[in-house]
Scaffold this motif. Structure first.
Motif, PDB file in Angstrom:
ATOM      1  N   VAL A 353      -7.987  -5.814   1.788  1.00 50.26           N
ATOM      2  CA  VAL A 353      -7.309  -5.147   0.958  1.00 50.26           C
ATOM      3  C   VAL A 353      -7.578  -3.573   0.838  1.00 50.26           C
ATOM      4  O   VAL A 353      -6.549  -2.958   0.842  1.00 50.26           O
ATOM      5  N   GLY A 354      -8.655  -3.292   1.104  1.00 48.81           N
ATOM      6  CA  GLY A 354      -8.948  -1.831   1.065  1.00 48.81           C
ATOM      7  C   GLY A 354      -8.118  -1.266   2.385  1.00 48.81           C
ATOM      8  O   GLY A 354      -7.598  -0.115   2.349  1.00 48.81           O
ATOM      9  N   ILE A 355      -8.166  -1.986   3.368  1.00 49.60           N
ATOM     10  CA  ILE A 355      -7.453  -1.403   4.487  1.00 49.60           C
ATOM     11  C   ILE A 355      -5.767  -1.604   4.320  1.00 49.60           C
ATOM     12  O   ILE A 355      -5.185  -0.350   4.659  1.00 49.60           O
ATOM     13  N   LEU A 356      -5.429  -2.511   3.540  1.00 45.43           N
ATOM     14  CA  LEU A 356      -3.967  -2.530   3.209  1.00 45.43           C
ATOM     15  C   LEU A 356      -3.633  -1.345   2.542  1.00 45.43           C
ATOM     16  O   LEU A 356      -2.531  -0.468   2.676  1.00 45.43           O
ATOM     17  N   LEU A 357      -4.488  -1.133   1.338  1.00 46.53           N
ATOM     18  CA  LEU A 357      -4.335   0.302   0.760  1.00 46.53           C
ATOM     19  C   LEU A 357      -4.286   1.377   1.418  1.00 46.53           C
ATOM     20  O   LEU A 357      -3.706   2.472   1.103  1.00 46.53           O
ATOM     21  N   ASN A 358      -5.041   1.676   2.196  1.00 47.45           N
ATOM     22  CA  ASN A 358      -5.373   2.987   3.018  1.00 47.45           C
ATOM     23  C   ASN A 358      -4.037   3.212   4.044  1.00 47.45           C
ATOM     24  O   ASN A 358      -3.319   4.106   4.103  1.00 47.45           O
ATOM     25  N   ILE A 359      -3.418   1.900   4.628  1.00 50.83           N
ATOM     26  CA  ILE A 359      -2.252   2.003   5.264  1.00 50.83           C
ATOM     27  C   ILE A 359      -1.033   2.353   4.253  1.00 50.83           C
ATOM     28  O   ILE A 359      -0.249   3.329   4.790  1.00 50.83           O
ATOM     29  N   SER A 360      -1.050   1.793   3.128  1.00 47.20           N
ATOM     30  CA  SER A 360       0.017   2.305   1.919  1.00 47.20           C
ATOM     31  C   SER A 360      -0.026   3.725   1.793  1.00 47.20           C
ATOM     32  O   SER A 360       1.034   4.437   1.637  1.00 47.20           O
ATOM     33  N   SER A 361      -1.337   4.169   1.531  1.00 49.34           N
ATOM     34  CA  SER A 361      -1.530   5.658   1.084  1.00 49.34           C
ATOM     35  C   SER A 361      -1.210   6.569   2.546  1.00 49.34           C
ATOM     36  O   SER A 361      -0.408   7.699   2.257  1.00 49.34           O
ATOM     37  N   TRP A 362      -1.209   6.234   3.519  1.00 48.78           N
ATOM     38  CA  TRP A 362      -0.968   7.078   4.547  1.00 48.78           C
ATOM     39  C   TRP A 362       0.733   6.914   4.895  1.00 48.78           C
ATOM     40  O   TRP A 362       1.159   7.981   5.211  1.00 48.78           O
ATOM     41  N   SER A 363       1.213   5.663   4.592  1.00 53.47           N
ATOM     42  CA  SER A 363       2.794   5.654   4.454  1.00 53.47           C
ATOM     43  C   SER A 363       3.495   6.513   3.589  1.00 53.47           C
ATOM     44  O   SER A 363       4.325   7.225   3.864  1.00 53.47           O
TER      45      SER A 363
END
Length: 389
Positions: A353-363
């Motif tokens: 989930v942390g990785i998902l949230l990081n991808i979202s923040s970069w988007s």
């Protein structure tokens, strides 16, 4: 502060609340068994709280680390997990329980390397195929290498034996190929090969075949292969609309094995009824939608494939677990993400989930930057039209 604002707070908060819900249900499902075996009703509660705390810290770290860094380390992650899977099979290092050797003991703490394998293989598949999207005509160089790695992992997991996790990893990684530019005939060939391999390995072992076929007619062996599923039926049937009440399950009193792990959803249904089921399903639906949106908005192919891989793997794990307790799928030992007792599973789920949230923040960062750049260009264009200089 700007980085915090870019994080998808709704997903972050939902996961934290769901993990807390899982800790409560682990305690509710385990305290009779823990009191009987360890003379401590809170035995599993304290351990799940410990893993939830560690998972929260690791999730925050995963949120901060740019997801692109994982791609560069994907080969190292993959080789490390293969090494761990080999160590599991080494005597005096791997720990055997219930006729399976799936754990490594580190200072009295049991870790399941298969849980780390789930994430590392997703990272490897997503990174490799994101760099080969314009070369899929060459099957040998652009499609085959990750398949060789997944075959090695599949074989090591079967040696434990753990057909359920092996199948989950195999299909969740191969699903990534659906979202690439792979040729249709290559894809159909891979699907056919995966199905045939699964069937062959299941038939080769009488134990595996019994576990797979027992769900078709559990009442044919009430005290044997069908015992766990029958008690799951009783637990689910007892729940009704509102359930018996939190902590009031009867089946956890020695009737339903693995009540706090594989079959925790049966206890949730018994104690919280259809309302509890609706709560759980609603969270996974929310997670699924969020994961798809994050994948769609990812700034590059690696982020897109990794986000969809993480999302689909967790959702597949949920479907396999719920299918097992309902008798729609074989009982494979797959836990319910974020809820079932188990440190390794909870850690990897929260890191994912942390990785998902990081991808979202970069988007969001890239989208904001694009809007800013467009605005600056527009502003400069307007000034050049107005000013004669």
């Amino acid at each position: 502060m700007q980085f915090i604002k870019r994080i998808d707070l709704s997903l972050f908060i939902a996961v934290i609340l769901f993990v807390i819900f899982g800790v409560v249900m682990v305690y509710s499902a385990s305290f009779p068994y823990a009191a009987l075996r360890f003379e401590n009703p809170e035995y599993y509660l304290y351990r799940q709280l410990f893993w939830a705390g560690i998972g929260f810290i690791l999730m925050l770290i995963a949120i901060v680390i740019p997801y692109k860094a994982y791609g560069k380390l994907s080969a190292i992650f993959t080789l490390a997990t293969i090494l761990l899977l080999i160590l599991v099979l080494v005597p005096h290092i791997g720990v055997e329980r219930n006729f399976s050797q799936r754990w490594i003991s580190l200072g009295g703490i049991l870790l399941q390397p298969v849980e780390f394998t789930k994430l590392s293989m997703l990272i490897y598949f997503a990174y490799f195929y994101s760099r080969k999207e314009d070369q899929f005509d060459n099957f040998k160089n652009s499609v085959l290498p990750p398949l060789i790695m997944i075959a090695i992992v599949f074989g090591l997991l079967l040696a434990q034996p753990d057909l359920g996790s092996a199948t989950l990893i195999l299909f969740s990684c191969c699903l990534i190929l659906f979202f690439t530019e792979i040729r249709l005939h290559h894809l159909l060939l891979l699907i056919g090969g995966a199905v045939v391999s699964f069937a062959a390995f299941a038939i080769m072992s009488p134990y595996r075949l019994q576990r797979i076929t027992s769900f078709l007619d559990p009442f044919a062996d009430i005290q044997g292969a069908g015992y766990q599923l029958i008690n799951s039926y009783i637990s689910i049937h007892s729940g009704g609309l509102t359930g018996l009440g939190l902590g009031q399950s009867i089946q956890k009193l020695g009737y339903l094995p693995e009540a706090h792990t594989d079959f925790i959803m049966s206890i949730i249904t018994e104690e919280l009824g259809f309302i509890g089921v609706l709560l759980v399903i609603s969270f996974y639906l929310f997670f699924f939608i969020k994961g798809l949106l994050i994948s769609k908005r990812a700034p590059n192919s690696f982020g897109r494939l990794l986000a969809i891989g993480i999302t689909l793997q967790i959702i597949m794990q949920m479907f396999i677990n719920l299918g097992a307790i309902l008798g729609l799928l074989p009982i494979t030992g797959i836990t319910l993400p974020f809820i079932s007792y188990g440190g390794s599973s909870l850690l990897i789920s929260m890191i994912s989930v942390g990785i998902l949230l990081n991808i979202s923040s970069w988007s969001k960062q890239e989208s904001t930057q694009q809007v800013t750049n467009s605005g600056q260009r527009l502003f400069k264009g307007e000034r050049s039209m107005i000013s004669p200089y």
